[in-house]
Design a protein around this motif. Structure first.
Motif, PDB file in Angstrom:
ATOM      1  N   ALA A 123       0.748  -0.998  -0.131  1.00 55.87           N
ATOM      2  CA  ALA A 123      -0.488   0.098   0.110  1.00 55.87           C
ATOM      3  C   ALA A 123       0.517   1.398   0.377  1.00 55.87           C
ATOM      4  CB  ALA A 123      -0.796  -0.393   1.216  1.00 55.87           C
ATOM      5  N   ALA A 124       1.994   1.404   0.660  1.00 55.24           N
ATOM      6  CA  ALA A 124       2.656   2.436   0.632  1.00 55.24           C
ATOM      7  C   ALA A 124       3.637   2.655  -1.151  1.00 55.24           C
ATOM      8  CB  ALA A 124       4.158   2.178   1.765  1.00 55.24           C
ATOM      9  N   ALA A 125       3.753   1.591  -1.116  1.00 53.34           N
ATOM     10  CA  ALA A 125       4.539   1.915  -2.560  1.00 53.34           C
ATOM     11  C   ALA A 125       3.749   1.647  -3.564  1.00 53.34           C
ATOM     12  CB  ALA A 125       5.338   0.311  -3.032  1.00 53.34           C
ATOM     13  N   ALA A 126       1.699   2.368  -3.472  1.00 49.65           N
ATOM     14  CA  ALA A 126       1.311   2.388  -4.688  1.00 49.65           C
ATOM     15  C   ALA A 126       0.846   3.985  -4.811  1.00 49.65           C
ATOM     16  CB  ALA A 126       0.745   1.672  -4.396  1.00 49.65           C
ATOM     17  N   PRO A 127       1.176   4.449  -4.536  1.00 46.78           N
ATOM     18  CA  PRO A 127       0.186   5.645  -4.449  1.00 46.78           C
ATOM     19  C   PRO A 127       0.655   6.875  -4.991  1.00 46.78           C
ATOM     20  CG  PRO A 127      -0.393   5.445  -2.319  1.00 46.78           C
ATOM     21  CD  PRO A 127       0.544   4.666  -2.376  1.00 46.78           C
ATOM     22  N   VAL A 158       5.347   3.000 -12.190  1.00 43.73           N
ATOM     23  CA  VAL A 158       4.697   3.601 -13.369  1.00 43.73           C
ATOM     24  C   VAL A 158       4.212   2.281 -14.287  1.00 43.73           C
ATOM     25  CG1 VAL A 158       3.808   5.159 -14.789  1.00 43.73           C
ATOM     26  CG2 VAL A 158       5.310   5.966 -12.729  1.00 43.73           C
ATOM     27  N   GLY A 159       5.060   1.728 -15.259  1.00 46.22           N
ATOM     28  CA  GLY A 159       4.332   0.777 -15.831  1.00 46.22           C
ATOM     29  C   GLY A 159       3.704  -0.543 -15.615  1.00 46.22           C
ATOM     30  N   HIS A 160       4.163  -1.090 -14.547  1.00 51.35           N
ATOM     31  CA  HIS A 160       4.072  -2.749 -13.425  1.00 51.35           C
ATOM     32  C   HIS A 160       2.239  -2.282 -13.757  1.00 51.35           C
ATOM     33  CE1 HIS A 160       4.166  -1.810  -9.857  1.00 51.35           C
ATOM     34  NE2 HIS A 160       3.254  -3.270  -9.939  1.00 51.35           N
ATOM     35  N   VAL A 161       1.931  -0.909 -13.303  1.00 51.20           N
ATOM     36  CA  VAL A 161       0.340  -1.202 -12.628  1.00 51.20           C
ATOM     37  C   VAL A 161       0.038  -0.227 -14.296  1.00 51.20           C
ATOM     38  CG1 VAL A 161       0.390  -0.297 -10.196  1.00 51.20           C
ATOM     39  CG2 VAL A 161       0.923   1.668 -12.137  1.00 51.20           C
ATOM     40  N   ALA A 162       0.618   0.348 -14.919  1.00 53.13           N
ATOM     41  CA  ALA A 162       0.085   1.028 -16.262  1.00 53.13           C
ATOM     42  C   ALA A 162      -0.719   0.345 -16.756  1.00 53.13           C
ATOM     43  CB  ALA A 162       0.547   2.048 -16.670  1.00 53.13           C
ATOM     44  N   ARG A 295     -10.783  -6.519  -5.670  1.00 53.09           N
ATOM     45  CA  ARG A 295     -11.253  -7.736  -6.421  1.00 53.09           C
ATOM     46  C   ARG A 295      -9.934  -8.547  -7.394  1.00 53.09           C
ATOM     47  NH1 ARG A 295     -14.999  -3.912 -11.163  1.00 53.09           N
ATOM     48  NH2 ARG A 295     -12.321  -4.169 -13.117  1.00 53.09           N
ATOM     49  N   GLY A 296      -9.501  -8.155  -7.148  1.00 48.46           N
ATOM     50  CA  GLY A 296      -8.262  -8.995  -7.891  1.00 48.46           C
ATOM     51  C   GLY A 296      -7.387  -8.400  -9.224  1.00 48.46           C
ATOM     52  N   ASP A 297      -8.014  -6.823  -9.440  1.00 48.87           N
ATOM     53  CA  ASP A 297      -7.584  -6.807 -11.019  1.00 48.87           C
ATOM     54  C   ASP A 297      -5.987  -6.166 -10.958  1.00 48.87           C
ATOM     55  OD1 ASP A 297      -9.864  -7.743 -11.938  1.00 48.87           O
ATOM     56  OD2 ASP A 297     -11.486  -6.626 -11.904  1.00 48.87           O
ATOM     57  N   LEU A 298      -5.528  -5.705 -10.036  1.00 47.88           N
ATOM     58  CA  LEU A 298      -4.598  -4.634 -10.108  1.00 47.88           C
ATOM     59  C   LEU A 298      -3.501  -5.146  -8.500  1.00 47.88           C
ATOM     60  CD1 LEU A 298      -3.388  -1.990 -10.549  1.00 47.88           C
ATOM     61  CD2 LEU A 298      -4.639  -1.042  -9.259  1.00 47.88           C
ATOM     62  N   ARG A 299      -2.876  -5.303  -8.824  1.00 49.73           N
ATOM     63  CA  ARG A 299      -1.531  -5.882  -8.013  1.00 49.73           C
ATOM     64  C   ARG A 299      -0.265  -4.996  -8.147  1.00 49.73           C
ATOM     65  NH1 ARG A 299       2.745  -9.543  -9.412  1.00 49.73           N
ATOM     66  NH2 ARG A 299       2.513 -10.361 -11.672  1.00 49.73           N
TER      67      ARG A 299
END
Length: 332
Positions: A123-127, A158-162, A295-299
């Motif tokens: 959670a800390a690494a995400a925003p 950025v790329g892996h969440v994009a 819901r498991g669509d983003l990690r």
């Protein structure tokens, strides 16, 4: 409390572990958060090396995003109570507010409830990376279902969440990577096609994947040269977004002929210019991402963590390049 502070700009040696007074509530809308972890981002290394982005910003506590537990709330706060778990993107670009610390004091509207299904480190690494990717794809490029999207450096922060945000919107995704292992990682996130930029020509590969039409959207997370190389890989009337300064030496003739819409993305603008409405919008983005996560669509992939006192080691790895996913500091 312990914090990582810089009093001057420079190399890794300017990062110092210091004792600071724990912040106290001084506004009825504030909350005090005991941080469990903080994200480490390239902007942290740039602020350390080049100076704060805010005037009179030294000494500064770095770290733009973090996650932790609410310790105390102001008298007007109704959104949170002590013991609530939150994630946030606040501070870290100059001055005493940052997340490389054991506590942070902030307006309660700048924090959001942490996704239930992930730990504090993720959670800390995400925003910061989520806000950057979401704003680039949805707000700047107006992402739509069925579009073909090129994400540069798909194994990065950025790329892996994009990749995942584009897939969640129903888009088809190709990405650039530097190795077979990173290609496997990107495929697992939902990328349909991977281009090893060390061995393959970007434009030829994109045109092969799109049957000569080019991509509808491209997200540059690398810099000026990649931005320029991407222009001829774009479909006519496409959207090219960069999260970096594209530089002065730009020849936009081909971009103009293709009728490209070129956008610049900097998720730090609401902090830099004190834009409350933009911060409200970013809070909504985090709420929507939280739903995708739960819901498991983003990690969120955190490849390595370091104790707070080893922030310099995390900076060293980022400056070497090629970090997979994210790095984080832990406060234990």
């Amino acid at each position: 409390m312990k914090a990582i502070e810089i009093r001057e700009t420079g190399g890794l040696d300017v990062l110092a572990t210091v004792e600071r007074s724990t912040p106290e509530l001084n506004d009825p809308e504030d909350i005090l958060v005991k941080l469990c972890a903080a994200g480490v981002n390239p902007v942290d290394t740039k602020v350390r090396a080049n100076g704060p982005m805010l005037p009179d910003g030294l000494p500064a506590v770095l770290g733009c995003d973090g996650a932790g537990v609410v310790e105390a709330v102001g008298s007007d706060v109704t959104r949170f109570k002590p013991g609530d778990e939150v994630w946030l993107c606040c501070g870290g670009i100059g001055g005493p507010v940052g997340n490389y610390a054991e506590y942070i004091l902030l307006d309660n509207h700048l924090a959001q409830a942490k996704p239930r299904s992930i730990g504090m480190t993720e959670a800390a690494a995400a925003p910061l990376v989520l806000l950057t990717a979401w704003e680039a794809l949805h707000d700047r490029a107006r992402l739509c279902e069925g579009q073909r999207v090129l994400i540069h450096a798909g194994a990065g922060g950025v790329g892996h969440v994009a990749i995942q945000l584009a897939r969640a919107a129903g888009a088809r995704v190709c990405t650039t990577v530097s190795s077979a292992d990173k290609a496997d990682f990107a495929h697992a996130l939902g990328a349909e096609f991977c281009i090893n930029y060390k061995d393959e020509d970007l434009v030829e590969s994109v045109m092969e994947w799109t049957e000569g039409e080019g991509v509808d959207i491209a997200l540059d997370t690398v810099g000026p040269e990649v931005f320029r190389q991407t222009i001829p890989a774009m479909a006519h009337y496409g959207d090219l977004v960069t999260i970096l300064d594209p530089g002065d030496a730009l020849d936009l003739k081909e971009a103009r002929i293709r009728n490209l819409r070129i956008s610049l993305e900097l998720m730090l603008t609401p902090m830099l210019r004190d834009l409350p409405r933009a911060r409200v919008h970013q809070g909504e983005i985090l709420r929507r991402c939280s739903h995708l996560i739960d819901r498991g669509d983003l990690r969120i992939h955190v490849s390595q963590t370091f104790p707070l006192a080893q922030a310099a080691e995390a900076h060293r790895l980022i400056e070497q390049g090629h970090v997979t996913g994210k790095l984080a500091l832990t406060m234990d």
